[in-house]
Design a protein around this motif. Structure first.
Motif, PDB file in Angstrom:
ATOM      1  N   HIS A  68      -7.427   5.837  -3.142  1.00 50.69           N
ATOM      2  CA  HIS A  68      -6.582   4.659  -3.013  1.00 50.69           C
ATOM      3  C   HIS A  68      -7.477   3.485  -2.610  1.00 50.69           C
ATOM      4  CE1 HIS A  68      -3.658   2.335  -0.167  1.00 50.69           C
ATOM      5  NE2 HIS A  68      -3.790   1.720  -1.325  1.00 50.69           N
ATOM      6  N   ILE A  69      -7.529   2.466  -3.469  1.00 53.58           N
ATOM      7  CA  ILE A  69      -8.384   1.304  -3.209  1.00 53.58           C
ATOM      8  C   ILE A  69      -7.522   0.043  -3.220  1.00 53.58           C
ATOM      9  CG2 ILE A  69     -10.374  -0.040  -3.971  1.00 53.58           C
ATOM     10  CD1 ILE A  69     -11.403   2.467  -5.356  1.00 53.58           C
ATOM     11  N   MET A  83      -2.020  -0.036   5.202  1.00 51.41           N
ATOM     12  CA  MET A  83      -2.741   1.049   4.532  1.00 51.41           C
ATOM     13  C   MET A  83      -2.168   2.417   4.895  1.00 51.41           C
ATOM     14  SD  MET A  83      -5.029   0.033   2.385  1.00 51.41           S
ATOM     15  CE  MET A  83      -6.089   1.470   2.200  1.00 51.41           C
ATOM     16  N   ILE A  84      -1.877   2.617   6.162  1.00 52.96           N
ATOM     17  CA  ILE A  84      -1.348   3.925   6.542  1.00 52.96           C
ATOM     18  C   ILE A  84       0.051   4.122   5.965  1.00 52.96           C
ATOM     19  CG2 ILE A  84      -0.266   3.299   8.758  1.00 52.96           C
ATOM     20  CD1 ILE A  84      -1.403   5.938   9.876  1.00 52.96           C
ATOM     21  N   VAL A 111     -10.525  -0.415   1.722  1.00 51.45           N
ATOM     22  CA  VAL A 111     -10.077  -1.764   1.411  1.00 51.45           C
ATOM     23  C   VAL A 111     -11.290  -2.576   0.986  1.00 51.45           C
ATOM     24  CG1 VAL A 111      -8.967  -3.860   2.257  1.00 51.45           C
ATOM     25  CG2 VAL A 111      -8.212  -1.625   3.084  1.00 51.45           C
ATOM     26  N   LEU A 112     -11.193  -3.208  -0.177  1.00 55.10           N
ATOM     27  CA  LEU A 112     -12.265  -4.056  -0.682  1.00 55.10           C
ATOM     28  C   LEU A 112     -11.967  -5.495  -0.280  1.00 55.10           C
ATOM     29  CD1 LEU A 112     -14.825  -4.225  -2.494  1.00 55.10           C
ATOM     30  CD2 LEU A 112     -13.272  -4.655  -4.424  1.00 55.10           C
ATOM     31  N   TYR A 113     -12.749  -6.033   0.638  1.00 54.98           N
ATOM     32  CA  TYR A 113     -12.544  -7.398   1.128  1.00 54.98           C
ATOM     33  C   TYR A 113     -13.377  -8.369   0.305  1.00 54.98           C
ATOM     34  CZ  TYR A 113      -9.867  -6.127   5.285  1.00 54.98           C
ATOM     35  OH  TYR A 113      -8.887  -5.694   6.145  1.00 54.98           O
ATOM     36  N   PRO A 141     -12.569   2.888   5.565  1.00 55.66           N
ATOM     37  CA  PRO A 141     -13.654   1.899   5.528  1.00 55.66           C
ATOM     38  C   PRO A 141     -13.212   0.559   4.942  1.00 55.66           C
ATOM     39  CG  PRO A 141     -13.976   3.579   3.841  1.00 55.66           C
ATOM     40  CD  PRO A 141     -12.813   4.026   4.662  1.00 55.66           C
ATOM     41  N   ALA A 142     -13.781  -0.511   5.491  1.00 59.17           N
ATOM     42  CA  ALA A 142     -13.572  -1.861   4.976  1.00 59.17           C
ATOM     43  C   ALA A 142     -14.845  -2.266   4.231  1.00 59.17           C
ATOM     44  CB  ALA A 142     -13.288  -2.827   6.117  1.00 59.17           C
ATOM     45  N   ILE A 143     -14.732  -2.440   2.937  1.00 59.95           N
ATOM     46  CA  ILE A 143     -15.894  -2.763   2.096  1.00 59.95           C
ATOM     47  C   ILE A 143     -15.937  -4.268   1.878  1.00 59.95           C
ATOM     48  CG2 ILE A 143     -17.089  -2.239  -0.047  1.00 59.95           C
ATOM     49  CD1 ILE A 143     -16.488   0.147   1.840  1.00 59.95           C
ATOM     50  N   LYS A 144     -17.005  -4.900   2.322  1.00 60.08           N
ATOM     51  CA  LYS A 144     -17.113  -6.359   2.250  1.00 60.08           C
ATOM     52  C   LYS A 144     -18.066  -6.751   1.118  1.00 60.08           C
ATOM     53  CE  LYS A 144     -16.643  -6.023   7.220  1.00 60.08           C
ATOM     54  NZ  LYS A 144     -17.331  -6.099   8.519  1.00 60.08           N
TER      55      LYS A 144
END
Length: 333
Positions: A68-69, A83-84, A111-113, A141-144
């Motif tokens: 899930h992205i 998200m949860i 999550v893609l920020y 994870p938060a992907i920046k």
């Protein structure tokens, strides 16, 4: 139109129509090693909450694992709870019954920020307290995007991040319009990106992907710099108007051009030889012999250049007589 609509549209376009681009991202984030051509099943991407609101997300099935992205263009402090909620709904939907007991497995999520602030965490976390008092940490994870340099993007084949790369410069658009040096540095950077993208996609054999990604890159850039015409136009000129030519297509084109040159050269040599041998019979025989010899000789030379990885010299060989003769001597043809 909401500001984030265009970002959502570009993200979903890649997720739905260029799904293979997400594989390197999944490998990087979740430390997996799926091949580029792994089978991906797109799951239903929306469900209805109790209050009637329709929630959309991007869920993919690879093997027996669900991913899930979410793509986020702002630093929303409620994102962890959202998200949860999404992941719990997925766990319920795919719950497996084992006798009178159920097993619910949460998807692997991130999550893609596209934008982030100094306060954006590296992980989104929720402490989940169960009725028995037990507490479990929900953590994704938060992907920046801002943390990925262009070199890292190409090193890891994270091509789906390229359309959003420009967003790190959105607050400097006016400054770049006013400062020629900064503006040129931006253009130089995107010239490198375009060049690297050509190489990456040529090697993958997906010629259509080049124009598709260029279109998405330009679309985001046009939106980010919609009030800075100079910057918007500059990037558009760098990225637009280029159609990728695959190496096989390039070789076919060069061979066709070489054949045309060889025929012309053969006609020229044949005519000269024919005139020397006789206006009538000599011309016919000379032209035929000269065309055949000239074409065969040049074709052999071109093949030798290709085998020696000197394909970049072919164009000059077929158009420059002096260089062609020098190459004949070099290869003893």
């Amino acid at each position: 139109m909401r500001d984030n609509t265009i970002f959502d549209d570009v993200f979903r376009t890649m997720m739905e129509k260029m799904t293979f681009l997400v594989v390197p991202l999944i490998n990087d984030v979740f430390h997996t090693s799926y091949p580029a051509d792994v089978e991906i099943v797109q799951l239903r991407n929306e469900y209805q909450r109790v209050d009637g609101e329709i929630i959309t997300d991007s869920r993919l099935l690879i093997g027996n694992r669900i991913y899930h992205i979410e793509c986020q263009s702002t630093d929303d402090t409620t994102m962890a709870v959202r998200m949860i909620e999404y992941d719990f709904a997925t766990a319920v939907e795919f719950a497996r019954k084992q006798g009178r007991r159920y097993r619910m497995e949460f998807p692997r999520s991130c999550v893609l920020y596209l934008r982030n602030s100094r306060n954006t965490p590296d992980f989104l976390e929720v402490d989940v307290v169960f009725p028995d008092g037990g507490c479990h940490l929900y953590r994704v994870p938060a992907i920046k995007v801002e943390n990925y340099t262009k070199d890292k993007i190409f090193e890891k084949s994270l091509l789906m991040l390229l359309p959003f790369y420009i967003m790190r410069y959105e607050k400097r658009g006016h400054e770049m319009s006013e400062d020629p040096q900064l503006f040129q540095e931006l253009l130089n950077e995107y010239e490198v990106i375009r060049s690297k993208l050509e190489v990456e996609i040529t090697e993958s054999g997906r010629s259509e992907l080049f124009s598709d990604l260029i279109g998405l890159i330009t679309r985001i850039s046009d939106h980010i710099f919609r009030n800075e015409e100079k910057v918007r136009k500059g990037i558009g000129e760098i990225m637009g108007g280029h159609v990728l030519e695959l190496e096989s297509e390039k070789r076919a084109r060069l061979m066709a051009e070489a054949k045309e040159q060889a025929e012309a050269l053969g006609r020229e040599q044949g005519m000269a030889q024919g005139m020397a041998q006789g206006m009538a019979q000599g011309m016919a025989q000379g032209m035929a012999r000269g065309m055949a010899q000239g074409e065969e000789r040049l074709s052999v030379l071109i093949n030798r250049l290709i085998l020696d990885d000197r394909g970049n010299e072919i164009q000059k060989v077929v158009t420059d007589k002096e260089m062609r003769e020098a190459m004949y001597r070099e290869y003893q043809l």
